[in-house]
Each structure stands twice: as C-alpha cells, then as structure tokens.
Design a protein around this motif. Sequence first.
Motif, PDB file in Angstrom:
ATOM      1  N   ALA A  91       0.814  -1.217   0.000  1.00  0.00           N
ATOM      2  CA  ALA A  91       0.000   0.000   0.000  1.00  0.00           C
ATOM      3  C   ALA A  91       0.844   1.262   0.000  1.00  0.00           C
ATOM      4  CB  ALA A  91      -0.930   0.003   1.214  1.00  0.00           C
ATOM      5  N   GLY A  92       2.159   1.117   0.179  1.00  0.00           N
ATOM      6  CA  GLY A  92       3.055   2.269   0.200  1.00  0.00           C
ATOM      7  C   GLY A  92       3.538   2.656  -1.184  1.00  0.00           C
ATOM      8  N   PRO A  93       4.385   3.679  -1.265  1.00  0.00           N
ATOM      9  CA  PRO A  93       4.816   4.217  -2.565  1.00  0.00           C
ATOM     10  C   PRO A  93       5.472   3.191  -3.481  1.00  0.00           C
ATOM     11  CG  PRO A  93       5.399   5.724  -0.787  1.00  0.00           C
ATOM     12  CD  PRO A  93       4.905   4.477  -0.136  1.00  0.00           C
ATOM     13  N   LYS A  94       6.361   2.344  -2.963  1.00  0.00           N
ATOM     14  CA  LYS A  94       7.063   1.388  -3.829  1.00  0.00           C
ATOM     15  C   LYS A  94       6.125   0.311  -4.346  1.00  0.00           C
ATOM     16  CE  LYS A  94      11.662   2.103  -1.861  1.00  0.00           C
ATOM     17  NZ  LYS A  94      12.826   1.464  -1.172  1.00  0.00           N
ATOM     18  N   GLY A  95       5.275  -0.203  -3.471  1.00  0.00           N
ATOM     19  CA  GLY A  95       4.318  -1.209  -3.907  1.00  0.00           C
ATOM     20  C   GLY A  95       3.327  -0.660  -4.917  1.00  0.00           C
ATOM     21  N   GLN A  96       2.876   0.566  -4.691  1.00  0.00           N
ATOM     22  CA  GLN A  96       1.928   1.186  -5.620  1.00  0.00           C
ATOM     23  C   GLN A  96       2.557   1.457  -6.989  1.00  0.00           C
ATOM     24  OE1 GLN A  96      -1.700   2.256  -4.601  1.00  0.00           O
ATOM     25  NE2 GLN A  96      -0.900   0.324  -3.785  1.00  0.00           N
ATOM     26  N   LEU A  97       3.844   1.780  -6.998  1.00  0.00           N
ATOM     27  CA  LEU A  97       4.538   1.992  -8.272  1.00  0.00           C
ATOM     28  C   LEU A  97       4.638   0.688  -9.060  1.00  0.00           C
ATOM     29  CD1 LEU A  97       6.085   3.895 -10.157  1.00  0.00           C
ATOM     30  CD2 LEU A  97       8.167   3.366  -8.871  1.00  0.00           C
ATOM     31  N   ILE A  98       4.881  -0.415  -8.369  1.00  0.00           N
ATOM     32  CA  ILE A  98       4.953  -1.711  -9.038  1.00  0.00           C
ATOM     33  C   ILE A  98       3.589  -2.085  -9.622  1.00  0.00           C
ATOM     34  CG2 ILE A  98       5.305  -4.188  -8.655  1.00  0.00           C
ATOM     35  CD1 ILE A  98       7.398  -3.331  -6.518  1.00  0.00           C
ATOM     36  N   LEU A 115      -4.205  -0.497 -11.889  1.00  0.00           N
ATOM     37  CA  LEU A 115      -4.349   0.861 -11.386  1.00  0.00           C
ATOM     38  C   LEU A 115      -4.090   0.864  -9.889  1.00  0.00           C
ATOM     39  CD1 LEU A 115      -5.221   3.705 -12.399  1.00  0.00           C
ATOM     40  CD2 LEU A 115      -7.522   3.158 -11.620  1.00  0.00           C
ATOM     41  N   PRO A 116      -3.071   1.590  -9.427  1.00  0.00           N
ATOM     42  CA  PRO A 116      -2.816   1.640  -7.975  1.00  0.00           C
ATOM     43  C   PRO A 116      -3.919   2.397  -7.258  1.00  0.00           C
ATOM     44  CG  PRO A 116      -1.417   3.202  -9.135  1.00  0.00           C
ATOM     45  CD  PRO A 116      -2.125   2.413 -10.196  1.00  0.00           C
ATOM     46  N   TYR A 117      -4.134   2.043  -5.998  1.00  0.00           N
ATOM     47  CA  TYR A 117      -5.157   2.739  -5.228  1.00  0.00           C
ATOM     48  C   TYR A 117      -4.711   4.153  -4.895  1.00  0.00           C
ATOM     49  CZ  TYR A 117      -8.605   3.766  -1.630  1.00  0.00           C
ATOM     50  OH  TYR A 117      -9.615   4.344  -0.899  1.00  0.00           O
ATOM     51  N   ARG A 118      -3.417   4.309  -4.620  1.00  0.00           N
ATOM     52  CA  ARG A 118      -2.876   5.623  -4.307  1.00  0.00           C
ATOM     53  C   ARG A 118      -1.892   6.029  -5.398  1.00  0.00           C
ATOM     54  NH1 ARG A 118      -3.100   2.890   0.563  1.00  0.00           N
ATOM     55  NH2 ARG A 118      -4.361   3.900   2.177  1.00  0.00           N
ATOM     56  N   GLY A 119      -1.995   7.257  -5.842  1.00  0.00           N
ATOM     57  CA  GLY A 119      -1.072   7.726  -6.859  1.00  0.00           C
ATOM     58  C   GLY A 119      -1.626   8.950  -7.563  1.00  0.00           C
ATOM     59  N   ASP A 120      -0.757   9.862  -7.893  1.00  0.00           N
ATOM     60  CA  ASP A 120      -1.138  11.080  -8.606  1.00  0.00           C
ATOM     61  C   ASP A 120      -1.028  10.800 -10.099  1.00  0.00           C
ATOM     62  OD1 ASP A 120      -1.819  13.617  -9.299  1.00  0.00           O
ATOM     63  OD2 ASP A 120       0.083  14.538  -8.704  1.00  0.00           O
ATOM     64  N   ILE A 121      -2.119  10.306 -10.682  1.00  0.00           N
ATOM     65  CA  ILE A 121      -2.111   9.890 -12.084  1.00  0.00           C
ATOM     66  C   ILE A 121      -2.840  10.932 -12.918  1.00  0.00           C
ATOM     67  CG2 ILE A 121      -2.799   8.090 -13.717  1.00  0.00           C
ATOM     68  CD1 ILE A 121      -2.717   6.133 -11.380  1.00  0.00           C
ATOM     69  N   MET A 122      -2.191  11.387 -13.961  1.00  0.00           N
ATOM     70  CA  MET A 122      -2.784  12.374 -14.864  1.00  0.00           C
ATOM     71  C   MET A 122      -2.910  11.771 -16.257  1.00  0.00           C
ATOM     72  SD  MET A 122      -0.760  15.866 -13.742  1.00  0.00           S
ATOM     73  CE  MET A 122      -1.704  16.819 -14.944  1.00  0.00           C
ATOM     74  N   ILE A 123      -4.043  12.035 -16.909  1.00  0.00           N
ATOM     75  CA  ILE A 123      -4.262  11.613 -18.287  1.00  0.00           C
ATOM     76  C   ILE A 123      -4.185  12.849 -19.172  1.00  0.00           C
ATOM     77  CG2 ILE A 123      -5.869  10.563 -19.901  1.00  0.00           C
ATOM     78  CD1 ILE A 123      -7.027   8.992 -17.609  1.00  0.00           C
ATOM     79  N   ARG A 124      -3.278  12.823 -20.126  1.00  0.00           N
ATOM     80  CA  ARG A 124      -3.109  13.965 -21.015  1.00  0.00           C
ATOM     81  C   ARG A 124      -3.455  13.578 -22.445  1.00  0.00           C
ATOM     82  NH1 ARG A 124       2.827  16.203 -18.928  1.00  0.00           N
ATOM     83  NH2 ARG A 124       2.146  16.778 -16.809  1.00  0.00           N
ATOM     84  N   THR A 125      -4.134  14.472 -23.136  1.00  0.00           N
ATOM     85  CA  THR A 125      -4.495  14.259 -24.525  1.00  0.00           C
ATOM     86  C   THR A 125      -3.363  14.798 -25.400  1.00  0.00           C
ATOM     87  OG1 THR A 125      -6.853  14.463 -24.029  1.00  0.00           O
ATOM     88  CG2 THR A 125      -6.184  14.720 -26.335  1.00  0.00           C
ATOM     89  N   VAL A 126      -2.856  13.963 -26.288  1.00  0.00           N
ATOM     90  CA  VAL A 126      -1.740  14.347 -27.162  1.00  0.00           C
ATOM     91  C   VAL A 126      -2.223  14.364 -28.598  1.00  0.00           C
ATOM     92  CG1 VAL A 126       0.570  13.758 -27.959  1.00  0.00           C
ATOM     93  CG2 VAL A 126      -0.073  13.329 -25.567  1.00  0.00           C
ATOM     94  N   LYS A 127      -2.001  15.469 -29.283  1.00  0.00           N
ATOM     95  CA  LYS A 127      -2.353  15.566 -30.687  1.00  0.00           C
ATOM     96  C   LYS A 127      -1.128  15.223 -31.538  1.00  0.00           C
ATOM     97  CE  LYS A 127      -5.915  19.123 -30.123  1.00  0.00           C
ATOM     98  NZ  LYS A 127      -6.356  20.501 -30.525  1.00  0.00           N
ATOM     99  N   VAL A 128      -1.317  14.295 -32.438  1.00  0.00           N
ATOM    100  CA  VAL A 128      -0.230  13.845 -33.298  1.00  0.00           C
ATOM    101  C   VAL A 128      -0.406  14.443 -34.678  1.00  0.00           C
ATOM    102  CG1 VAL A 128       0.936  11.863 -34.297  1.00  0.00           C
ATOM    103  CG2 VAL A 128      -0.036  11.697 -31.994  1.00  0.00           C
ATOM    104  N   LYS A 129       0.596  15.199 -35.132  1.00  0.00           N
ATOM    105  CA  LYS A 129       0.540  15.801 -36.467  1.00  0.00           C
ATOM    106  C   LYS A 129       1.137  14.860 -37.481  1.00  0.00           C
ATOM    107  CE  LYS A 129       0.846  20.571 -34.849  1.00  0.00           C
ATOM    108  NZ  LYS A 129       1.597  21.861 -34.931  1.00  0.00           N
ATOM    109  N   ARG A 130       0.449  14.681 -38.576  1.00  0.00           N
ATOM    110  CA  ARG A 130       0.941  13.794 -39.637  1.00  0.00           C
ATOM    111  C   ARG A 130       1.348  14.613 -40.849  1.00  0.00           C
ATOM    112  NH1 ARG A 130      -3.361   8.709 -39.539  1.00  0.00           N
ATOM    113  NH2 ARG A 130      -3.011   8.137 -37.345  1.00  0.00           N
TER     114      ARG A 130
END
Length: 320
Positions: free
Chosen positions: A291-298, A305-320
């Motif tokens: 439940a700590g930082p190292k276990g959650q990273l694994i 999906l870890p229960y604890r963690g600062d997870i951000m979802i970012r939208t990326v535009k790909v130019k072709r």
Amino acid sequence: MKRTIFYSTFVGLILLTGIFSCSGEKKPVNGRTDTPTSGTIQFVSDESFSPIMEELKNQFEFIYPNAHLEPLYTDEITGLQMIKDLKTCLFITSRPLLDSEVSYLKTKRQLPQVFPIGYDGLALIVNKQNNDTCITVKDVKRVLSGQAQKWSDVVPGSTRGDIEVVFDNKQSATLHYVVDSILDGKPINSPNIVAAKTSKEVIDYVDKTPNAIGVIGSNWLNDKRDTTNTTFKKNIHVMSVTVKDKATPMNSWKPYQAYLLDGRYPFVRTLYAIVVDPQKGLPNSFGNWIAGPKGQLIIFKSGLLPYRGDIMIRTVKVKR
C-alpha cells in the motif's frame, strides 16, 4: 530487594517467550520467528491476482533479502476461511471483510486491518479467430443469465454456435464479482458454463475454443514485452465493452489503466489486503509495503491501477 529480583526475573522470562503467533498466543517450539524485514512466512491470495502478487513478492524480497514469502494461491472462500481460522496473517482478495466476519475475529481477540491496494479490470477474452470483440454490458448480462445462449443472439448472423462461458474457479473472486456486481446478486444461469481450475487454464481453453468467452482478471493479460501496458497477450482477443445500447469500436473500451481510471471500462474491482498479524511481523510489513509508494509503483507498472497515486491523463495531438 527480593521483590525487585522476582519482578526482574519475571519480566525477563516474558521477554524471552513473548513472540506471538497469528492467534496472539505464546510462540510454540516451531512457531514464528519473523520480523518486519526477515524470516519465512506464508501469505494467501486469490489465484486470479497471482501475476501481480508474484511481482510484488519478488521486489519485496529483492529489497529485503532476508525476507522469504511463500504464496498460497487459492480461491476466495478458502482464503477467507484461513483468515478466520487464523491459519494465515495476510490474504489478498477483491472484497473487504463483512461486519459479521470482523465481529467473529474480534471474538478471537483479533482486530483485522483491511485496506485497498489497487484496481483490476475484469476482462472478457475470446479466441484469436473471433473478430466480434465489441459487446455491450446489457449483452454480457444476457449471456451470463442464460438469456443469450448462442453467438447469433449477440452478433446477428454469427455461425459460431453456442457461447461457452469459462471461469477460473467456482469459488473464485472473479465469479463472485460477476454475481455480486454484474448480475446484482442473481445466479449465473448460462447452460454452457465451463469451470477451469486456474486463470491460465481459462486462457488455454479460450485459445483452443473458437466459441468461448473467458472471464479473467486483466492482470493476467498484460504482454510483458510491452513496457507501455497498452497491448495484451497475442494468443487471444480481449473484448471491448460499452454501456451503450449498441457496441461499436468507437464507443467500446478495453481494460487499460486509463479506462479503469476514468470509468469508461465498466467492470472494475478493488483489490484488498486483509491483515491479521498482532505480532506486526513480516505479513503486516509486506501488506503495508504494497500500500506504500514502492508497492503502488509496481502495481502501476504492471498495468493495473494503484489505489494511491497522482495519475494524470493527457491528450496528445499527433501531427501527420
């Protein structure tokens, strides 16, 4: 002076014999000698979580080389009974203890710790020859309840015949999640249920059976060659699921981390650690390390999906 000598001797004896087992009783001749970072101890996990538990176990033992964890992978009912009988101090499963189970442990003078450690997607898998990989939540319920028994009931015009539904175990956390969370407590009434013994056997069965649907924890499906955790094992297809009335590739989602996080994938279950360890030894240490930082990273790197963690979802535009 005599009283002081007596008390000193008495305290000394307590210190020498004061190591406790899971039941809180004095240590027998062959009892526990583990500490938070050393010793050998068994823990129990529902078999459907064995891939992630193996990774966590290996990393914990790498950090603490004097610690040796022996996993017992079994079904949810067996694991919960072992906790109640004080035959294990740590159990990993997909539900917390019921109030009645907590009360029962209190009658044995035990106060369990129960805390969430992560989220797992309940995945539906089909044979690699089956390209009908989009399905609605409504149709999943129809299949499991027996209302839809043939592939043509779900995919009009399909010639694959009867739908065989494959579970890992009759008493597993996977099956209990299906009954409690997908069917709202109603029993599974599909006439073509296949009960395998393990999650690996579910994958093997689906790989050989073109008309099968396997129900399995998504932590079994990550392809370890893919460090981005965006592909699954190549010998089966993972179905995309939607809450819409009609499933299309544009509105259906697989159990990727991002879709577990934002709610687009509908079948998400919580993983819990249940600890009953008054000695505060290795089981307690391992459970809290997860439940700590190292276990959650694994857990995060494994594709769950870890229960604890600062997870951000970012939208990326790909130019072709």
